[in-house]
Scaffold this active site. Structure first.
Site, PDB file in Angstrom:
ATOM      1  N   GLY A  15      36.779  34.352  45.233  1.00 32.95           N
ATOM      2  CA  GLY A  15      36.204  33.616  44.027  1.00 32.95           C
ATOM      3  C   GLY A  15      36.937  32.353  43.897  1.00 32.95           C
ATOM      4  N   LYS A  78      32.712  37.613  49.917  1.00 33.64           N
ATOM      5  CA  LYS A  78      31.783  38.847  50.672  1.00 33.64           C
ATOM      6  C   LYS A  78      32.023  38.807  51.925  1.00 33.64           C
ATOM      7  CE  LYS A  78      27.723  39.685  49.682  1.00 33.64           C
ATOM      8  NZ  LYS A  78      26.350  39.888  49.282  1.00 33.64           N
ATOM      9  N   ARG A  83      35.334  43.940  58.629  1.00 29.99           N
ATOM     10  CA  ARG A  83      33.937  44.976  58.263  1.00 29.99           C
ATOM     11  C   ARG A  83      32.989  43.941  57.575  1.00 29.99           C
ATOM     12  NH1 ARG A  83      32.598  48.693  53.959  1.00 29.99           N
ATOM     13  NH2 ARG A  83      31.753  50.509  55.105  1.00 29.99           N
ATOM     14  N   ASP A 121      44.344  39.070  46.367  1.00 28.95           N
ATOM     15  CA  ASP A 121      44.831  40.331  47.297  1.00 28.95           C
ATOM     16  C   ASP A 121      43.765  40.829  48.221  1.00 28.95           C
ATOM     17  OD1 ASP A 121      42.829  40.989  44.814  1.00 28.95           O
ATOM     18  OD2 ASP A 121      43.754  43.196  45.513  1.00 28.95           O
ATOM     19  N   THR A 143      44.006  33.221  41.677  1.00 31.84           N
ATOM     20  CA  THR A 143      43.116  33.926  40.860  1.00 31.84           C
ATOM     21  C   THR A 143      43.194  33.462  39.313  1.00 31.84           C
ATOM     22  OG1 THR A 143      42.214  35.873  40.119  1.00 31.84           O
ATOM     23  CG2 THR A 143      44.446  35.986  40.739  1.00 31.84           C
ATOM     24  N   ASP A 145      42.369  35.676  37.422  1.00 31.07           N
ATOM     25  CA  ASP A 145      42.841  36.854  36.801  1.00 31.07           C
ATOM     26  C   ASP A 145      44.320  37.032  36.401  1.00 31.07           C
ATOM     27  OD1 ASP A 145      39.973  37.027  37.120  1.00 31.07           O
ATOM     28  OD2 ASP A 145      40.307  38.650  38.903  1.00 31.07           O
ATOM     29  N   ASP A 147      46.265  38.452  38.350  1.00 30.67           N
ATOM     30  CA  ASP A 147      46.669  39.930  38.424  1.00 30.67           C
ATOM     31  C   ASP A 147      47.491  40.255  39.821  1.00 30.67           C
ATOM     32  OD1 ASP A 147      44.487  39.712  39.951  1.00 30.67           O
ATOM     33  OD2 ASP A 147      43.328  41.288  39.430  1.00 30.67           O
ATOM     34  N   ARG A 180      29.547  36.193  10.260  1.00 31.20           N
ATOM     35  CA  ARG A 180      29.002  37.057  11.387  1.00 31.20           C
ATOM     36  C   ARG A 180      30.319  37.589  12.206  1.00 31.20           C
ATOM     37  NH1 ARG A 180      24.272  33.478  13.959  1.00 31.20           N
ATOM     38  NH2 ARG A 180      22.669  34.365  12.994  1.00 31.20           N
ATOM     39  N   ARG A 189      38.555  41.310  35.731  1.00 31.27           N
ATOM     40  CA  ARG A 189      38.660  42.410  36.415  1.00 31.27           C
ATOM     41  C   ARG A 189      39.355  43.448  35.687  1.00 31.27           C
ATOM     42  NH1 ARG A 189      39.697  42.034  42.558  1.00 31.27           N
ATOM     43  NH2 ARG A 189      41.794  41.153  42.040  1.00 31.27           N
ATOM     44  N   GLU A 239      36.314  41.708  30.282  1.00 34.12           N
ATOM     45  CA  GLU A 239      34.832  42.397  31.134  1.00 34.12           C
ATOM     46  C   GLU A 239      35.448  43.836  31.727  1.00 34.12           C
ATOM     47  OE1 GLU A 239      34.000  40.127  34.795  1.00 34.12           O
ATOM     48  OE2 GLU A 239      36.167  40.340  35.516  1.00 34.12           O
ATOM     49  N   ARG A 283      26.901  38.945  17.307  1.00 31.27           N
ATOM     50  CA  ARG A 283      26.331  38.217  18.631  1.00 31.27           C
ATOM     51  C   ARG A 283      27.293  38.380  19.686  1.00 31.27           C
ATOM     52  NH1 ARG A 283      22.610  38.109  15.496  1.00 31.27           N
ATOM     53  NH2 ARG A 283      21.264  36.692  14.986  1.00 31.27           N
ATOM     54  N   HIS A 289      31.276  32.791  34.573  1.00 32.42           N
ATOM     55  CA  HIS A 289      31.729  31.686  35.676  1.00 32.42           C
ATOM     56  C   HIS A 289      32.170  30.254  34.927  1.00 32.42           C
ATOM     57  CE1 HIS A 289      30.114  34.763  37.865  1.00 32.42           C
ATOM     58  NE2 HIS A 289      30.867  34.525  38.767  1.00 32.42           N
ATOM     59  N   GLN A 291      34.809  30.094  33.198  1.00 31.98           N
ATOM     60  CA  GLN A 291      36.048  29.961  33.509  1.00 31.98           C
ATOM     61  C   GLN A 291      36.507  29.888  34.622  1.00 31.98           C
ATOM     62  OE1 GLN A 291      36.981  34.011  30.967  1.00 31.98           O
ATOM     63  NE2 GLN A 291      34.978  34.029  31.944  1.00 31.98           N
TER      64      GLN A 291
HETATM   65  O1  F6P Z   1      38.464  37.432  40.426  1.00 32.33           O
HETATM   66  C1  F6P Z   1      37.973  36.476  39.900  1.00 32.33           C
HETATM   67  C2  F6P Z   1      36.862  36.850  39.198  1.00 32.33           C
HETATM   68  O2  F6P Z   1      36.252  35.715  38.425  1.00 32.33           O
HETATM   69  C3  F6P Z   1      36.837  38.147  38.197  1.00 32.33           C
HETATM   70  O3  F6P Z   1      37.357  37.716  37.038  1.00 32.33           O
HETATM   71  C4  F6P Z   1      35.228  38.404  38.174  1.00 32.33           C
HETATM   72  O4  F6P Z   1      34.987  39.978  37.802  1.00 32.33           O
HETATM   73  C5  F6P Z   1      34.804  38.388  39.548  1.00 32.33           C
HETATM   74  O5  F6P Z   1      35.624  37.071  40.195  1.00 32.33           O
HETATM   75  C6  F6P Z   1      33.469  37.518  39.484  1.00 32.33           C
HETATM   76  O6  F6P Z   1      32.902  37.440  40.959  1.00 32.33           O
HETATM   77  P1  F6P Z   1      31.624  36.886  41.378  1.00 32.33           P
HETATM   78  O7  F6P Z   1      31.958  35.301  41.522  1.00 32.33           O
HETATM   79  O8  F6P Z   1      31.392  37.536  42.734  1.00 32.33           O
HETATM   80  O9  F6P Z   1      30.685  37.269  40.458  1.00 32.33           O
END
Ligand code: F6P
Length: 380
Positions: A15, A78, A83, A121, A143, A145, A147, A180, A189, A239, A283, A289, A291
């Site tokens: 990503g 992807k 593979r 990773d 990333t 994330d 992580d 609210r 992730r 998430e 709400r 995205h 972010q």
């Molecule tokens: O790993 C980065 C990330 O933005 C995650 O926080 C999120 O779960 C995932 O990629 C979203 O991936 P995609 O762009 O395939 O929707």
């Protein structure tokens, strides 16, 4: 780098993330200006190696990109060459092909024995068969994330936190006006780094992390207390956050992706439950995205530039198959494959969690929430 290395490949995988262009720029400029090496950009991650889509990167190509979001090379989360999904059978089953040889052919035709791979990773795992075949892979940890194992920070994370914090700040004023509860779902992730950091930075009332399973009734009780005070509440939920029975909410499953699970939907679930349990109007906002997009903040531009520079220094020192990392504010390197299949989660005794609990932030687990502790004798 081997003394014969005159050409260097660079690709961005997984990503996208703010700061990718800053790394590309730092690597390309250092390679060209300091070592006189030609740089070749590989398009759309490993897809570009499979399809032989590469282009030269000169100083002009990488000038003016420091501040730009995304990646000038394109990326792909992807595509695992070993593979690779080439289509579907009549019954909808994915058809797999091992495209490692195609990648190695492209590298040979391009006279590339070294690639800088900027990714997480999953991207490093995809590079493994090429490393085994003798290509030198130097990794740069990317990333939002945050992580990745072995590094205290990945570039892109701080920009994602800044974006999420700004959104949470904005939700504050509208929550206040309408009395609210605003629930905001952020990425990450299985790791709660974005939720924790943006949650604390924005003064959110409830922070829900994958690392601390939550109890909806406890959240409802904490929110009712908060409504009796300021009269509104902000909940930030990662998430991948888990209910106390371990359940996570999966938004999408794509078996053709190396990382087939995409989280999504926990924000709506939490908001609905809070509303049902408390009767308070609620709400949901899903930042998604936003972010990942946009210009990197200054700290990420600097981090990405440092990572790019250190990746080139690693090559120059002759190291092979390493990933540049930062630990205790010092740049060093680890085995490239040390990160593969692992995730750096938020430790539940992290000092920021302790600080948040001390100021009354709820983590939805009932521990250390709004009940004040007696003042230690030394402070009285
Ligand atoms: O790993 C980065 C990330 O933005 C995650 O926080 C999120 O779960 C995932 O990629 C979203 O991936 P995609 O762009 O395939 O929707």
């Amino acid at each position: 780098m081997s003394p014969t290395t005159r050409r260097l490949g660079i690709l961005t995988g997984g990503g996208d993330c703010p700061g990718l262009n800053a790394v590309i720029r730092a690597v390309a400029k250092t390679a060209i200006l300091q070592y006189g090496i030609e740089v070749v950009g590989i398009e759309d991650g490993f897809q570009g190696l499979i399809e032989h889509r590469v282009r030269p990167l000169g100083i002009k190509d990488v000038s003016g990109i420091l501040t730009r979001g995304g990646t000038i090379l394109g990326s792909n989360n992807k595509c695992n060459p070993a593979r690779y999904c080439t289509g579907r059978t009549s019954t909808g089953e994915p058809i797999w092909e091992d495209c490692t040889e195609k990648c190695l052919t492209t590298l040979a035709r391009e006279r590339l024995d070294t690639i800088i791979v900027i990714g997480g990773d999953g991207t490093m795992a995809c590079a493994a068969p090429m490393a085994k075949a003798g290509i030198n892979i130097i990794g740069v940890p990317k990333t939002i994330d945050n992580d990745l194992v072995g590094t205290e920070i990945t570039f892109g994370f701080l920009t994602a936190v800044a974006t999420a914090t700004e959104a949470l700040d904005r939700l504050h004023s509208t929550a206040d006006s309408h009395h609210r509860v605003m629930v905001c779902e952020v990425m990450g992730r299985n790791a709660g780094w974005i939720a924790l950091t943006a949650g604390v930075a924005s003064g959110s009332d409830v922070i829900l992390l994958p690392e601390i399973p939550f109890d909806l009734r406890m959240i409802a009780a904490d929110i009712e207390k908060r409504m009796r005070g300021p009269g509104f509440a902000i909940v930030v939920v990662a998430e991948g956050a888990r209910l106390k029975n371990g359940q996570q909410v999966i938004g999408r499953y794509d078996p053709t992706s190396p990382d087939p699970v995409r989280f999504g939907g926990i924000g709506n679930l939490v908001a609905t439950e809070i509303s049902d349990l408390t009767g308070i109007e609620t709400r949901t906002t899903v930042l998604g995205h936003t972010q990942r997009g946009g210009a990197p903040i200054a700290a990420d531009r600097i981090l990405a530039t440092n990572f790019g520079f250190h990746a080139m220094a690693l090559l120059a020192s002759g190291k092979r198959n390493r990933m540049v990392v930062r630990e205790n504010n010092i740049f060093s390197d680890i085995d490239l494959f040390e990160t593969v299949g692992k995730q750096r989660l938020v430790p539940i005794d992290h000092p920021l969690i302790a600080a948040a609990r001390a100021i009354g932030t709820s983590f939805g687990d009932g521990a250390g929430s709004i009940v004040p502790k007696p003042i230690p004798a030394a402070l009285v």
